[in-house]
Design an enzyme around this catalytic site. Structure first.
Site, mmCIF file in Angstrom:
data_model
loop_
_atom_site.group_PDB
_atom_site.id
_atom_site.type_symbol
_atom_site.label_atom_id
_atom_site.label_comp_id
_atom_site.label_asym_id
_atom_site.label_seq_id
_atom_site.Cartn_x
_atom_site.Cartn_y
_atom_site.Cartn_z
ATOM 1 N N HIS A 1 -53.865 -2.731 28.759
ATOM 2 C CA HIS A 1 -55.277 -3.058 28.509
ATOM 3 C C HIS A 1 -55.993 -3.436 29.811
ATOM 4 C CE1 HIS A 1 -58.658 -4.857 26.142
ATOM 5 N NE2 HIS A 1 -58.744 -5.633 27.214
ATOM 6 N N GLU A 2 -55.429 -4.403 30.531
ATOM 7 C CA GLU A 2 -56.092 -4.860 31.762
ATOM 8 C C GLU A 2 -56.145 -3.753 32.806
ATOM 9 O OE1 GLU A 2 -57.763 -7.542 31.671
ATOM 10 O OE2 GLU A 2 -56.865 -8.464 29.897
ATOM 11 N N HIS B 1 -59.317 -1.930 32.427
ATOM 12 C CA HIS B 1 -60.412 -2.617 33.131
ATOM 13 C C HIS B 1 -60.320 -2.354 34.636
ATOM 14 C CE1 HIS B 1 -62.098 -4.929 29.839
ATOM 15 N NE2 HIS B 1 -60.957 -5.545 29.552
ATOM 16 N N GLU C 1 -64.968 -2.945 28.128
ATOM 17 C CA GLU C 1 -63.943 -3.054 27.079
ATOM 18 C C GLU C 1 -63.579 -1.669 26.546
ATOM 19 O OE1 GLU C 1 -61.346 -5.779 25.867
ATOM 20 O OE2 GLU C 1 -63.045 -6.067 27.231
#
Ligand code: ZN
Ligand code: ZN
Lengths: 493, 493
Positions: free
Chosen positions: A260-261, A264, A290
């Site tokens: 997930h990160e 980003h 997001e």
């Protein structure tokens, strides 16, 4: 030219924000407890100084003059963003900015221990102070921007978003999501899912995480991975600071948190270098941010083909066991189960957590409820959406998240807006590159990220959100793509 | 009151310097290569901003007004320090500061390769430019402060120090040190010293280092230990950032490096909390700082009783071997051997390296010699002091240190002033607490550090150096204590 003066001024601001970002990262990852007071004061000082710089009287004059100058389309977009940031900054008096920064640091810092100790009584007054100051922020912004208070907060994270639009898209979800949750839960009831048996040593988890970051293209020459109690992606585009946390009893959530990160991080690392330091060169909005992390996590990371790709690497670190087969990992990662913790939620129940927070923070900011009302409302809404009780369990209820501690009201909706955007991007990407599974199986991850780069990253804030999404997908935000994605993945429609 | 305005202004400066310190630490310990350009720009921006703040026109008015106000002795001391810093900041025109910064960066950058390649011809013109600009700095400071040029440079690091005083104390050393070096070398000639056999894994070295830091009272709630290619002690007093480097082939120098930096760290951590953020609350000078690190390293760390104390811990980490006996460690750490490299020198020959550099940089800054004269003078002085030739070997001669490359003329004397101060403190401490060996053996390290705290740390910059030393030891700086220490330890007098 006044426009050039604005660019130079923005570069100065960006450089000081660089130092703020690195010290913020340090505060969460490296700083010993005893350093917190002086750090909070130092960061508040810089915040005040940045505020003064952003609101310097000459900026308004430069903006007015630049509006009459001959600018390229990109420069015009940059001027629009400069104007927006300038308006955001000058709406608030310096003493309010400083008070909120100090109250936020204090609340967040104490929350780290209070959450562990389920100490609502200790936390509530700190949060109350943050809410009180945030309402002042919302009121001042609302008056100046001629919006309702919560819309004025939303504009900080999602320019162009509003309660009216949110109620539309979240209302749409409310029509079909509860039924889908029930349907998926029933389908999965008989499914046998093996839980991987640990321990999973931190060092191995870290090594695996770094490998997967490399696989999805994280640039270690422009960033690093560390540990913090609440994972985030910070730093600056040329030096992205990603964090995670490890639990030696299970690796599943930390690994997906890293993925997930990394989403980003790739967005930040992929912003156009020629616009770095200027507002038009920044990430478009929190929902778009997001959408990139959730694309990585949900559309890519949870895809059975991707899990097949990384399953051998997982087994290489933790040894062979039936629970680590690609098929079981897919069942594990796509298990739908109502739970108390937002960050641990599956993608089907996740929007329920967000809508709950949205409704509470909207009413909190607009004065219809008070901090003391939160636990009871939280409990009621958790029962309504997911059939779970949280009474007395603050730690896994209204004290689970960091967001409200520093006054980030208006942020939560971005998660579900991002999930919708990610789904919409996925179907657009599939029209150009073919179905995700075959893209992954063909080893075409670079093509997939090149598509995201061309459609999203390279545009930074050079386009408004609606235009950005339209050029990428052919339409503005629509919840039907998330519905299609969830129905396809979870009930095979 | 103007004095209160000055205090508030200093707090602002201190808070911004806090961010600068943390980002500087990050740059040396954490930052990936690709982040360096943006970081350098960000830090330069803050430096410009700090310079503007320090030299703001109102500061002079506040100082003038505060001089007529009724102040406590401590406030008066703070005002004196504020005035000194303000004068230092405003004495130099911005273009000279920038020119020196650029010339220094260029010289230092090229030096890294030129040193490896023993390229004096390439290095000399770059150094010449740094010297030319540093002479301008010295001249401007000398005119304003009414001092000779080299004294004006010394004042940057050692307020109150002068060529006259240095010639006294270093002249005293010149009378007895060469004889002592010869005597110790002869005594140690037949001594058998075992070299510990590695490898010494980094993880074990780190664990040992942390244990020893705890033993000597480092406060991990207000600091941490990390790795950098050039060890230093940075951060801020409430969050001290110490670094070291590990070499798996030997642990001896890294361990003692940690002990040295812990001495710096304890001084910073021990500064009086009520004066933090004000100039009077800062460490007194470079020599006093070095006296605290050298006290830890030489008076304590090299003491046979201390080595007996930590020898079992060393063996617990690296296993049993004869070289790790307390007796052999004492021989190893107290070995005296004239060598070419200052940073590798033992405490007996070290002052020779410093005096050599002092004599050269003093004459260089005051125009009595030129850059082209350095190699020949270096060779002559190394022969005279240590009986070693460096002709043609620039790399291990006049190109070995980084200090001159960026114009830090006036800094070198601090090392030996610090060693003298440390020895003087030790004998004063022994008058109060008893002989070091018995203090260590009785487990009274806390009493030892409490003494340093009461005599040095708690006074920060509230006293001038001479007064600080007099209240601590009964007299101003005298080289006879270093002589007594060295004769006692190395020739048993
Ligand atoms: Zn995220
Ligand atoms: Zn030192």
């Amino acid at each position: 030219m006044s426009y050039q003066q604005l660019e130079a001024h923005q570069r100065q601001i960006d450089r000081l924000q660089h130092l703020f970002a690195i010290c913020g990262w340090d505060q969460a990852t490296m700083m010993p407890e005893g350093g917190s007071q002086a750090r909070a004061e130092a960061m508040a000082e810089l915040e005040v100084l940045l505020h003064a710089k952003k609101t310097a009287p000459e900026v308004g004059d430069w903006i007015a003059a630049a509006e009459g100058e001959s600018l390229s389309a990109a420069q015009q977009a940059n001027l629009n963003e400069i104007r927006r940031h300038w308006q955001d900054a000058r709406l608030l008096p310096a003493d309010l900015v400083e008070a909120l920064s100090l109250a936020g640091s204090r609340c967040e810092h104490a929350w780290r221990r209070q959450r562990q100790e389920n100490d609502w009584a200790g936390f509530a007054p700190n949060l109350g102070e943050v809410v009180r100051l945030s309402r002042d922020v919302a009121r001042l912004r609302a008056e100046a921007l001629e919006m309702r208070p919560y819309d004025a907060m939303l504009a900080l994270y999602e320019p162009g978003m509003s309660v009216v639009k949110l109620d539309q898209v979240f209302g749409d979800l409310a029509n079909w999501l509860p039924g889908l949750i029930t349907e998926v839960s029933e389908r999965q009831r008989g499914e046998a899912v093996l839980t991987p048996v640990g321990p999973f040593p931190t060092e191995q988890q870290k090594a695996l995480g770094l490998e997967v970051m490399s696989l999805i293209g994280f640039d270690f020459n422009h960033g690093r991975l560390d540990v913090s109690s609440h994972p985030f992606c910070g730093g600056v585009p040329t030096d992205v600071r990603m964090t995670t946390r490890y639990n030696e009893e299970e690796f599943v959530s930390s690994l997906m948190g890293i993925i997930h990160e990394t989403g980003h991080a790739r967005y930040e690392q992929g912003l156009p270098r020629e616009w770095l330091g200027q507002p038009a060169g920044e990430a478009r909005s929190m929902a778009i941010h997001e959408s990139q992390s959730l694309f990585c996590e949900m559309q890519l990371g949870h895809h059975p083909a991707f899990l097949s790709l990384i399953a051998p690497r997982i087994r290489a670190h933790f040894g062979e066991q039936p629970a680590l087969s690609a098929a079981n990992l897919a069942r594990l990662y796509n298990r739908v189960e109502p739970g108390l913790i937002r960050v641990d939620a599956d993608e089907v129940t996740y929007p329920a957590h967000v809508i709950l927070r949205y409704e509470l923070e909207r009413d909190l900011i607009e004065g219809r409820i008070e901090v003391a009302d939160i636990p009871e409302l939280w409990d009621a809404k958790m029962q309504q959406w997911l059939g779970l009780r949280t009474a007395g369990n603050y730690r896994d209820g209204c004290m689970q998240d960091i967001h409200w501690t520093d006054g980030s009201f208006g942020y939560f909706p971005s998660y579900t807006l991002g999930a919708m955007t990610a789904a919409q991007l996925r179907f657009a990407l599939e029209r150009d590159l073919g179905e995700m599974g075959s893209v992954i199986e063909a080893g075409r991850l670079p093509a997939l990220f090149a598509w995201l780069s061309a459609k999203i990253w390279q545009h930074a804030s050079l386009l408004p959100t609606d235009e950005l999404l339209t050029q990428a997908t052919g339409e503005t935000l629509s919840p039907r793509w998330l519905r299609r994605h969830l129905e396809q993945r979870y009930v095979g429609k």
